[in-house]
Design an enzyme around this catalytic site. Structure first.
Site, PDB file in Angstrom:
ATOM      1  N   LYS A 111       4.979   9.374  -2.534  1.00 43.89           N
ATOM      2  CA  LYS A 111       6.137   9.878  -4.104  1.00 43.89           C
ATOM      3  C   LYS A 111       6.065  10.758  -4.768  1.00 43.89           C
ATOM      4  O   LYS A 111       6.775  11.592  -4.862  1.00 43.89           O
ATOM      5  CB  LYS A 111       6.405   8.405  -4.278  1.00 43.89           C
ATOM      6  CG  LYS A 111       6.901   7.460  -3.514  1.00 43.89           C
ATOM      7  CD  LYS A 111       8.336   7.142  -4.205  1.00 43.89           C
ATOM      8  CE  LYS A 111       9.160   6.146  -3.493  1.00 43.89           C
ATOM      9  NZ  LYS A 111       9.980   4.622  -3.645  1.00 43.89           N
ATOM     10  N   LYS A 192      11.571   4.038   7.479  1.00 45.46           N
ATOM     11  CA  LYS A 192      11.771   2.916   7.467  1.00 45.46           C
ATOM     12  C   LYS A 192      13.679   2.534   6.759  1.00 45.46           C
ATOM     13  O   LYS A 192      13.943   3.473   5.612  1.00 45.46           O
ATOM     14  CB  LYS A 192      11.306   1.876   6.036  1.00 45.46           C
ATOM     15  CG  LYS A 192      11.797   2.340   4.623  1.00 45.46           C
ATOM     16  CD  LYS A 192      11.040   1.360   3.346  1.00 45.46           C
ATOM     17  CE  LYS A 192      10.764   1.577   2.330  1.00 45.46           C
ATOM     18  NZ  LYS A 192      10.667   0.979   1.439  1.00 45.46           N
ATOM     19  N   LYS A 195      17.027   1.596  -0.211  1.00 40.34           N
ATOM     20  CA  LYS A 195      17.942   1.484  -0.786  1.00 40.34           C
ATOM     21  C   LYS A 195      17.892   3.430  -0.725  1.00 40.34           C
ATOM     22  O   LYS A 195      19.494   3.246  -1.839  1.00 40.34           O
ATOM     23  CB  LYS A 195      18.087   1.298  -2.249  1.00 40.34           C
ATOM     24  CG  LYS A 195      17.269  -0.532  -2.361  1.00 40.34           C
ATOM     25  CD  LYS A 195      16.633  -1.186  -3.108  1.00 40.34           C
ATOM     26  CE  LYS A 195      15.900  -2.584  -3.392  1.00 40.34           C
ATOM     27  NZ  LYS A 195      14.512  -1.861  -3.613  1.00 40.34           N
TER      28      LYS A 195
HETATM   29  P1  TYM Z   1      11.220  -2.459  -3.057  1.00 39.90           P
HETATM   30  O1  TYM Z   1      12.105  -3.142  -3.662  1.00 39.90           O
HETATM   31  O2  TYM Z   1      10.695  -0.863  -2.548  1.00 39.90           O
HETATM   32  O3  TYM Z   1      11.746  -4.004  -2.082  1.00 39.90           O
HETATM   33  C1  TYM Z   1      11.044  -5.650  -2.418  1.00 39.90           C
HETATM   34  C2  TYM Z   1      10.922  -5.910  -0.553  1.00 39.90           C
HETATM   35  O4  TYM Z   1      11.541  -5.569   0.387  1.00 39.90           O
HETATM   36  C3  TYM Z   1      11.116  -4.548   1.574  1.00 39.90           C
HETATM   37  N1  TYM Z   1      10.926  -4.335   2.217  1.00 39.90           N
HETATM   38  C4  TYM Z   1      10.672  -3.782   3.655  1.00 39.90           C
HETATM   39  N2  TYM Z   1      11.050  -5.310   4.367  1.00 39.90           N
HETATM   40  C5  TYM Z   1      11.258  -5.177   5.562  1.00 39.90           C
HETATM   41  N3  TYM Z   1      12.266  -3.926   6.037  1.00 39.90           N
HETATM   42  C6  TYM Z   1      12.420  -2.629   5.023  1.00 39.90           C
HETATM   43  N4  TYM Z   1      13.054  -1.613   5.402  1.00 39.90           N
HETATM   44  C7  TYM Z   1      11.705  -3.113   3.857  1.00 39.90           C
HETATM   45  N5  TYM Z   1      12.774  -2.325   2.986  1.00 39.90           N
HETATM   46  C8  TYM Z   1      12.117  -2.864   1.513  1.00 39.90           C
HETATM   47  C9  TYM Z   1       9.356  -4.121   0.356  1.00 39.90           C
HETATM   48  O5  TYM Z   1       8.418  -4.620   1.703  1.00 39.90           O
HETATM   49  C10 TYM Z   1       9.875  -5.173  -0.720  1.00 39.90           C
HETATM   50  O6  TYM Z   1       8.296  -6.929  -0.274  1.00 39.90           O
HETATM   51  N6  TYM Z   1       7.461  -2.538  -5.245  1.00 39.90           N
HETATM   52  C11 TYM Z   1       8.237  -3.707  -4.402  1.00 39.90           C
HETATM   53  C12 TYM Z   1       8.353  -4.672  -6.375  1.00 39.90           C
HETATM   54  C13 TYM Z   1       7.260  -5.031  -6.495  1.00 39.90           C
HETATM   55  C14 TYM Z   1       6.438  -6.791  -5.831  1.00 39.90           C
HETATM   56  C15 TYM Z   1       6.254  -6.774  -7.360  1.00 39.90           C
HETATM   57  C16 TYM Z   1       6.569  -7.456  -4.985  1.00 39.90           C
HETATM   58  C17 TYM Z   1       7.452  -4.806  -8.354  1.00 39.90           C
HETATM   59  N7  TYM Z   1       6.240  -6.080  -8.259  1.00 39.90           N
HETATM   60  C18 TYM Z   1       5.000  -8.519  -7.208  1.00 39.90           C
HETATM   61  C19 TYM Z   1       6.380  -8.600  -5.153  1.00 39.90           C
HETATM   62  C20 TYM Z   1       4.771  -9.069  -6.022  1.00 39.90           C
HETATM   63  C21 TYM Z   1       9.229  -3.084  -4.035  1.00 39.90           C
HETATM   64  O7  TYM Z   1       8.339  -2.066  -3.057  1.00 39.90           O
HETATM   65  O8  TYM Z   1      10.523  -3.677  -4.487  1.00 39.90           O
END
Ligand code: TYM
Length: 327
Positions: A111, A192, A195
């Protein structure tokens, strides 16, 4: 009862990837563990956001968690920024985490390359994530594979803190499901499903119209081989659709191969499209009912109150151990 926790950041609509990678796993575990799920709105701020759109999305995420089946009686559901102790905990953890360790994170490297003016928050992102996980002694963190390294960093931070200041944190582990750990973009299955992807044709939002979902799946990029075989390296598009079907219809990859032996891609895609659109349509119906019922605020009040009291206690304990208290 042991705790599990996960969060999603509201940088765009919840995707099918989020549903499969994180929410589905929470659904399976909510009866066995004390579950925490939150909206990581502070993490969303690491990249520029439109405040009105962000505010709007936060509530939609909460509604979607519950519509997906996360039971407010079994889950502590809250908005991260409403817990003012978490940034304090994050700062204390930052002071124990070497710069080199934080800057080695893959997500940070990727990023920060995309925007030369990246924020400091992008570097400290995984430490804020460590605070999210460690304040409530979560032992498992259900996530997609892209977040595994961040959970490992949280574990290293916890271990180092415990060694330096005495046992304070539970050491967390990432929980990665066998299938669907990284759902790929339908148009470009080398990356992947995300969003923040600009081309909406490759991404299924949980708010997409079911007919639109079907169309997106029917138009998903595949290959010219025309056999339904799991081979993520050489057949990433088909393997991705197989992953989606496997998780949503709860059938193994080998059963899918068996079932669609000799069938063409059109027939297979039709089944994936039908299963996906039906599941999401059901969730959308529940979502609409939930929004009308007006119960979200009381669920959030209850969730944040529990989250805050745990975080306050952990923050005090950390401050005391680190020597930043009056007595
Ligand atoms: P975010 O919103 O990017 O992703 C949320 C969760 O969705 C999973 N994910 C996916 N899994 C499978 N295929 C995909 N294409 C895909 N895209 C996203 C991510 O691996 C994630 O589990 N950093 C975190 C948010 C966060 C968090 C935390 C998570 C903040 N604090 C503490 C766990 C514990 C995140 O990436 O959000």
């Amino acid at each position: 009862m042991k705790r599990i926790l996960t969060g999603l950041k509201p940088t765009g609509e919840i995707t099918l990837g989020n549903y499969i990678g994180a929410i589905k796993q929470m659904l399976k575990l909510q009866d066995e563990y004390e579950s925490f799920i939150f909206v990581a709105d502070l993490h969303a701020l690491t990249i520029p956001q439109n405040p009105d759109e962000l505010r709007d999305r936060i509530k939609k995420f909460i509604g979607m968690y519950i519509a997906c089946g996360l039971d407010p009686k079994k889950n502590t559901i809250y908005i991260q920024s409403e817990n003012e102790f978490i940034p304090g905990i994050s700062y204390l953890l930052e002071c124990t985490c070497p710069y080199g360790e934080a800057s080695r994170m893959i997500q940070f490297k990727e990023k920060s390359k995309q925007n030369a003016n990246f924020s400091v928050g992008l570097l400290t992102y995984p430490i804020l994530m460590a605070a999210d996980i460690l304040y409530c002694d979560a032992c498992f963190v259900p996530v997609g594979i892209d977040q595994k390294q961040h959970v490992e960093l949280a574990r290293n931070i916890a271990e180092r803190f415990n060694n330096r200041y005495g046992k304070t944190f539970v050491l967390p582990d990432a929980l990665i499901s066998e299938v669907g750990t990284k759902i790929k973009d339908l148009k470009d299955p080398s990356k992947k499903m995300s969003k923040t992807e600009e081309n909406p044709q490759g991404v299924i939002s949980m708010f997409d119209d079911p007919e639109e979902i079907k169309k997106k799946i029917m138009k998903a990029t595949t290959d010219s081989d025309n056999t339904i075989k799991y081979d993520p390296e050489n057949k990433p598009g088909i393997s991705n659709l197989m992953n989606i079907l496997s998780v949503l219809a709860n059938i193994s990859i080998s059963k899918i191969e068996e079932k669609f032996q000799g069938c063409g891609y059109g027939e297979f895609k039709k089944e994936v499209a039908e299963v996906t659109a039906t599941e999401i349509a059901k969730i959308q119906k529940k979502y609409e009912e939930l929004i009308k019922s007006g119960i979200l605020d009381s669920i959030l009040d209850e969730g944040i109150s529990k989250s805050r009291s745990l975080a306050q206690a952990k923050y005090q304990e950390m401050r005391k151990k680190m020597g930043v208290t009056r007595l």
